[in-house]
Write a protein that holds these residues in place. Structure first.
Motif, PDB file in Angstrom:
ATOM      1  N   ARG A 345      43.695  51.688  33.242  1.00 16.37           N
ATOM      2  CA  ARG A 345      43.760  50.230  33.144  1.00 16.37           C
ATOM      3  C   ARG A 345      42.406  49.678  32.728  1.00 16.37           C
ATOM      4  N   LYS A 346      41.368  50.310  33.232  1.00 17.96           N
ATOM      5  CA  LYS A 346      40.015  49.901  32.869  1.00 17.96           C
ATOM      6  C   LYS A 346      39.761  50.134  31.380  1.00 17.96           C
ATOM      7  N   ILE A 347      40.301  51.211  30.846  1.00 15.86           N
ATOM      8  CA  ILE A 347      40.137  51.502  29.417  1.00 15.86           C
ATOM      9  C   ILE A 347      40.669  50.355  28.571  1.00 15.86           C
ATOM     10  N   ASP A 416      42.918  45.165  41.385  1.00 19.38           N
ATOM     11  CA  ASP A 416      41.635  45.822  41.625  1.00 19.38           C
ATOM     12  C   ASP A 416      40.580  45.215  40.712  1.00 19.38           C
ATOM     13  N   TRP A 417      39.578  44.614  41.291  1.00 20.99           N
ATOM     14  CA  TRP A 417      38.534  43.928  40.527  1.00 20.99           C
ATOM     15  C   TRP A 417      37.725  44.892  39.665  1.00 20.99           C
ATOM     16  N   ARG A 418      37.688  46.173  40.037  1.00 18.56           N
ATOM     17  CA  ARG A 418      36.882  47.135  39.303  1.00 18.56           C
ATOM     18  C   ARG A 418      37.471  47.501  37.947  1.00 18.56           C
ATOM     19  N   VAL A 419      38.727  47.151  37.720  1.00 19.74           N
ATOM     20  CA  VAL A 419      39.376  47.465  36.447  1.00 19.74           C
ATOM     21  C   VAL A 419      38.728  46.696  35.304  1.00 19.74           C
ATOM     22  N   ASP A 420      38.253  45.497  35.591  1.00 18.51           N
ATOM     23  CA  ASP A 420      37.670  44.640  34.557  1.00 18.51           C
ATOM     24  C   ASP A 420      36.153  44.821  34.550  1.00 18.51           C
TER      25      ASP A 420
END
Length: 1099
Positions: A345-347, A416-420
């Motif tokens: 998702r982060k990608i 999840d805030w870390r995805v962005d």
């Protein structure tokens, strides 16, 4: 020997013939091969060196015996790789095309036929598909006996593509795409498809479907090892050594390691190839070996491939949505799979180029608004920021908006805030400061960040990024995992939401933005069966509280008010300002926006947490003074803040006080904006006040209804709960004149003229207006002020100044008295020791108001009802309901009091009024007005409530020192009133109190009886008054005589009494007789003359 020679002689011709035959056949085969080459050369070019794109090849290979492609290719293979790398792309494509032509099945067969005729027949390479013939030949090379054939095969294999064994289908399906996009490439040290695949990967969206499948298949093979993607391996070699040294190339972990580092930390060439691989992963999840390995079982169990598409290639987004749907619907997945999902998702969030919908749908917006945005998600956030703009000129289009919504759902940023990466970078310091102990995932950190908006440690960058994300999360209630998990059943049951997290029905409209307001409406539903479950209720309160900070996060309001926001609120950018602006301009909004704002303002009134303006400025005060229970607020917190608005703690926080007053002003626009008032009074407002448009009008209408019912002596149909709310609203109106729009408008010019320097609040403006002489006020202001006075007198509880300034005295002297009639109690205790001085001033001011109009004195109205009707009927009938009488009825009652004509109840009431006036000159505004000159000169002293000033005027009248006739008459009138009842003369009563108790205790009060009793005792030789009483009584008797001479008689009876009591009564009688006699004689004389004239005329 001879035989043998003969045989030899015979065999020699035979051998020669055979050789000739073989030579002929060889020539035929060579000719045939040449024809084949000529045929194929027509398709490409006669030779590589003959192509204008490859002019430099002649320089590199000058010693060629012939310009045949195999010789040229052998030459190129022998060159230094660095030299080969310098060939231009067009020439590389030409080389690739000629190489491709050489390894075609027919050309391979024709090339080998001269050397391998018999071997070709024995190997029997009948391949099923084209492009595999060379592979078959090479695989059977060990069975070839002829060295020439072996050499021919080796020679052909050396110039063929290095990877020819496994690219047959690729070449067949992608041949056209390679030619169209000029993607033929040669590697630096060998001929392979590595560079060609890279070219096609970069052109992925433009190639045919069959070629796409082959490219993805080869890309999947490359994913096994970074070495198989030679360009990525070479470009990222240094980065791999710097950041991922611990992972050996070929382990399949180097690529994932590189992804963990910020894209801007990698070299430029490595970045390019990393993005290329990411794009491929977004097109087919199988290219990611980590995701394939960790999520294989979950994908299989969840039938994700079957749910997404029938194609073998499945987009990453499809798998993400499928697995997220599984998780949201309560099914557990492998922890390693969860980690891989977060990484992928982060990608998608790191680079908009990985999402074709963004690339295609937002191309114009990116070029127009975000051309300068950096990689790493900055472009995506730039588009998100423009999605929030209210000006349509700078706002992204609908297609781009939908593309962003799709991306937000695919990446599930709300979870999840870390995805962005942008959000993570901007908010990491805030998380470390405020949310350190909060575990990641399940939107816990996102919720913590939302709760800390406006806190000291919140940064502007973090807040902006957070709001940009929440703008899209707010438009689909499924994107908040805590909310969705807690409210899924209620949303399905009450709001017709889809049962599944991922909506698979293309015909089902997206009602995501409407689910939250729908659920909120059921939070306080009257029918308990229709109410939300407790866990859903808690989540609804949380989300509504967090999203109240911006109209952007309230899609049902924002979408309805886009035009109005752009028109009225374009410059309102601070937290909560847009909603305040809409509320301030409520009357100017278009209908759909006005309705949306009205509904939301009603919700704000019910739950203070939805008002960010109040919460951000008053949170500490709420915690100190008001218990904030989110389940039982229902307007209680705001009511508490209003009640404590003038407390020192609130006054010290000016922002909080302004916030409270702003809500009060907003609530004036509609009675529904005051929750408790709406609940208690809505039925009566609908019934009795249908024409009232504002809350102030409703309050005025209902309070008038209650007042009229009270005056009429009937039980009001307005129930107690509503009456209490009416009191509360009237109380608020008195505190600040701006809360009473009608009064403020009527007295606008008067405030400017008489109260311009007075601060608003604490009822100061109202007190200023009421203290201003009525003649100086405009007529319309007089009318509205009189209404206020009547309301305050009929119910003292709505008198803000009285209730607040006298709070301490009420607690001390009147703790058990109902506040509705608290003024009477305060009047009775005003002279007590310890009575608050400021309160005393307010009480006296109210007494002055009561003395100005009998309608402002309920006790006087009640006790003197018959007397007013009997003696003051004409005066009372002339009174207008909306205007003050300026003391005319009370003056009328005073005259009746002087002559002892009042009933006992009325006489006692008037006696009390006159006594108070005698003790305090401030309570007699008429005397102060007519004797202003004397008070400034003769009796210049402070009125201390002892009657000293009035006594001074009486003595001055006795000594004939008062020059003003009007003052003489008024003081004389006071003396005559005191003669009627000793209670009205407090100094005489106080001096003679013991004598009255001793000699006149059985004498009824009133009608001058006590004074007559004291006079009789003074004249009785057997009884003796105290010296002080006797002296004071003599002084009063002299005053009575003097007053009788000064005061003009109001009728013949009074005139006769004055003449009889006058020392010059004989002289007066003589003059009267002389005047009457003279008039009689004149009448006789004139009568005779008139008679003679009549006789002459008749004759």
């Amino acid at each position: 020997m001879q035989v043998n020679n003969t045989m030899v002689e015979v065999q020699i011709p035979f051998l020669l013939l055979s050789i000739l035959m073989l030579s002929a056949k060889a020539s035929e085969h060579l000719a045939s091969w040449d024809k084949s080459l000529i045929r194929d050369r027509r398709e490409v070019h006669s030779s590589i060196v003959d192509d204008s794109q490859c002019a430099e090849v002649k320089r590199l290979c000058p010693d060629l015996s012939e310009n045949e492609d195999i010789l040229v290719l052998e030459c190129l293979q022998s060159l230094n790789p660095n030299v080969l790398a310098k060939l231009n792309d067009n020439c590389q494509h030409v080389v690739w095309e000629h190489t491709r032509n050489i390894i075609k099945d027919d050309n391979v067969r024709d090339f080998l036929l001269p050397s391998c005729k018999s071997e070709l027949d024995q190997m029997n390479c009948q391949v099923e598909s084209s492009g595999l013939y060379l592979k078959c030949i090479v695989n059977n090379r060990a069975d070839i006996k002829s060295s020439d054939c072996v050499q021919a095969v080796i020679r052909l294999e050396n110039v063929a593509f290095y990877d020819y064994r496994w690219i047959a289908n690729f070449l067949n399906h992608c041949d056209k795409a390679i030619k169209v996009h000029q993607c033929g490439r040669i590697d630096h040290d060998r001929l392979s498809q590595s560079e060609t695949i890279v070219c096609l990967q970069n052109k992925f969206s433009e190639i045919e479907e069959e070629c796409k499948k082959e490219v993805l298949k080869l890309s999947e093979i490359q994913a096994d090892s970074i070495k198989l993607d030679r360009q990525l391996y070479m470009a990222c070699a240094e980065d791999q050594m710097r950041y991922c040294r611990q992972f050996a190339p070929g382990s399949g972990r180097v690529f994932n390691c590189l992804l963990q580092y910020k894209i801007d930390k990698l070299s430029e060439q490595c970045q390019i190839h990393i993005v290329r691989r990411q794009k491929l992963i977004s097109q087919d999840y199988r290219i990611s070996k980590g995701l394939m390995k960790s999520c294989k079982d979950d994908i299989k169990k969840s039938h994700c491939r079957r749910q997404t598409s029938d194609d073998k290639s499945i987009r990453l987004a499809q798998v993400l949505l499928c697995l997220e749907n599984v998780v949201r619907n309560g099914t557990k997945i492998d922890p390693d799979c969860e980690i891989e999902l977060a990484d992928h998702r982060k990608i998608l969030m790191e680079d908009f180029r990985l999402s074709p919908e963004i690339v295609d749908g937002c191309a114009n917006e990116i070029k127009k608004y975000c051309a300068d945005a950096e990689v790493g998600g900055k472009t995506i956030h730039c588009l998100m920021d423009h999605a929030r703009l209210k000006n349509s000129k700078n706002r992204i289009g609908d297609v781009c908006q939908r593309a962003l919504e799709t991306l937000v759902k695919e990446t599930d940023i709300g979870e999840d805030w870390r995805v962005d990466p942008v959000l993570h970078e901007a908010c990491n310091p805030v998380v470390q400061a405020a949310c350190r102990g909060v575990r990641g995932g399940d939107a816990r950190v996102m919720s913590c960040l939302m709760d800390n908006i406006g806190a000291d440690h919140m940064t502007e960058e973090c807040e902006d990024a957070l709001i940009q994300i929440q703008y899209f999360v707010a438009r689909d209630f499924k994107l908040d995992p805590q909310l969705y998990r807690s409210c899924r059943e209620d949303a399905t049951r009450l709001c017709h939401a889809s049962k599944d997290w991922e909506n698979k029905n293309p015909y089902d409209t997206n009602n995501g933005p409407l689910i939250l307001p729908c659920l909120y409406r059921y939070a306080y539903h009257e029918d308990k069966g229709m109410q939300l479950k407790d866990r859903c209720f808690d989540q609804i309160k949380r989300v509504m509280r967090q999203r109240a900070i911006s109209v952007d996060l309230l899609p049902h309001v924002e979408e309805a008010c886009l035009d109005d926001l752009a028109l009225f609120c374009f410059d309102k950018t601070a937290r909560g300002e847009e909603m305040l602006c809409l509320q301030d301009n409520l009357d100017k909004l278009v209908d759909k926006c006005r309705v949306a704002v009205e509904k939301y303002t009603e919700e704000e009134a019910q739950n203070t947490e939805l008002n960010p303006y109040v919460m951000s400025n008053c949170r500490k005060i709420i915690n100190s003074l008001c218990s904030l229970d989110t389940k039982t607020d229902e307007g209680t917190v705001m009511e508490c803040l209003i009640a404590h608005k003038n407390d020192p703690l609130v006054k010290a926080n000016n922002k909080c006080r302004i916030s409270i007053e702003h809500f009060q002003l907003i609530s004036l626009k509609d009675f529904r904006f005051s929750y408790k008032f709406k609940i208690a009074c809505k039925p009566y407002a609908v019934r009795f006040c249908q024409t009232a448009k504002t809350k102030a009008a409703v309050v005025s209408c209902l309070s008038e209804k209650v007042t009229n019912d009270t005056i009429a002596g009937v039980k009001s149909v307005v129930q107690k709960e509503c009456r209490q709310q009416l009191k509360a609203q009237l109380f608020q109106q008195r505190e600040n004149i701006m809360f009473d729009p009608k009064l403020a408008q009527a007295c606008e010019s008067d405030i400017r003229e008489h109260c311009n320097e007075i601060e608003h609040g604490s009822a100061q403006i109202l007190e200023c207006l009421q203290s201003t002489p009525e003649k100086k006020l405009t007529e319309q202001c007089q009318v509205e002020l009189f209404k206020v006075k009547k309301q305050e007198i009929s119910d003292n509880a709505v008198d803000y100044a009285l209730m607040t300034v006298c709070a301490e005295s009420i607690q001390t002297f009147c703790p058990k008295v109902e506040h509705t009639h608290i003024l009477e109690c305060l009047k009775g205790n005003k002279d007590e020791r310890g009575f608050n001085k400021k309160c005393l001033m307010i009480v006296k001011h109210r007494m002055i108001e009561q003395n100005s109009d009998y309608r402002l004195n309920p006790a006087l109205q009640e006790n003197c009802k018959m007397d007013i009707k009997k003696f003051c009927h004409d005066v009372a009938m002339q009174a207008k309901p909306e205007k003050q009488l300026n003391g005319e009825v009370i003056r009328c009652l005073k005259e009746a009091f002087k002559h002892s004509k009042l009933t006992n109840k009325c006489e006692r009431e008037m006696s009390g009024i006159l006594r108070e006036q005698a003790l305090d000159l401030q309570l007699n505004p008429l005397l102060r007005a007519v004797c202003s000159n004397e008070l400034e000169t003769i009796c210049k002293q402070e009125s201390d409530g002892s009657g000293n000033v009035e006594e001074c005027l009486k003595v001055a009248l006795l000594n004939k020192k008062i020059p003003t006739v009007a003052c003489q008459n008024e003081v004389a009138s006071l003396i005559e009133e005191s003669q009627a009842d000793i209670q009205v003369d407090p100094l005489l009563q106080q001096t003679c109190s013991l004598d009255i108790l001793k000699y006149c205790s059985e004498v009824p009060q009133g009608n001058g009886r006590h004074i007559k009793c004291l006079k009789i005792i003074m004249e009785d030789a057997n009884k003796q008054l105290t010296t002080e009483c006797q002296n004071m009584l003599k002084k009063r008797l002299e005053m009575y005589k003097n007053a009788a001479q000064v005061a003009p008689p109001e009728n013949l009876g009074e005139l006769y009494v004055q003449v009889v009591d006058s020392p010059a009564k004989h002289y007066i009688f003589f003059l009267v007789i002389m005047v009457i006699g003279t008039m009689f004689l004149i009448g006789i004389f004139c009568g005779r003359i008139t008679k003679r004239q009549m006789f002459v005329k008749n004759k």
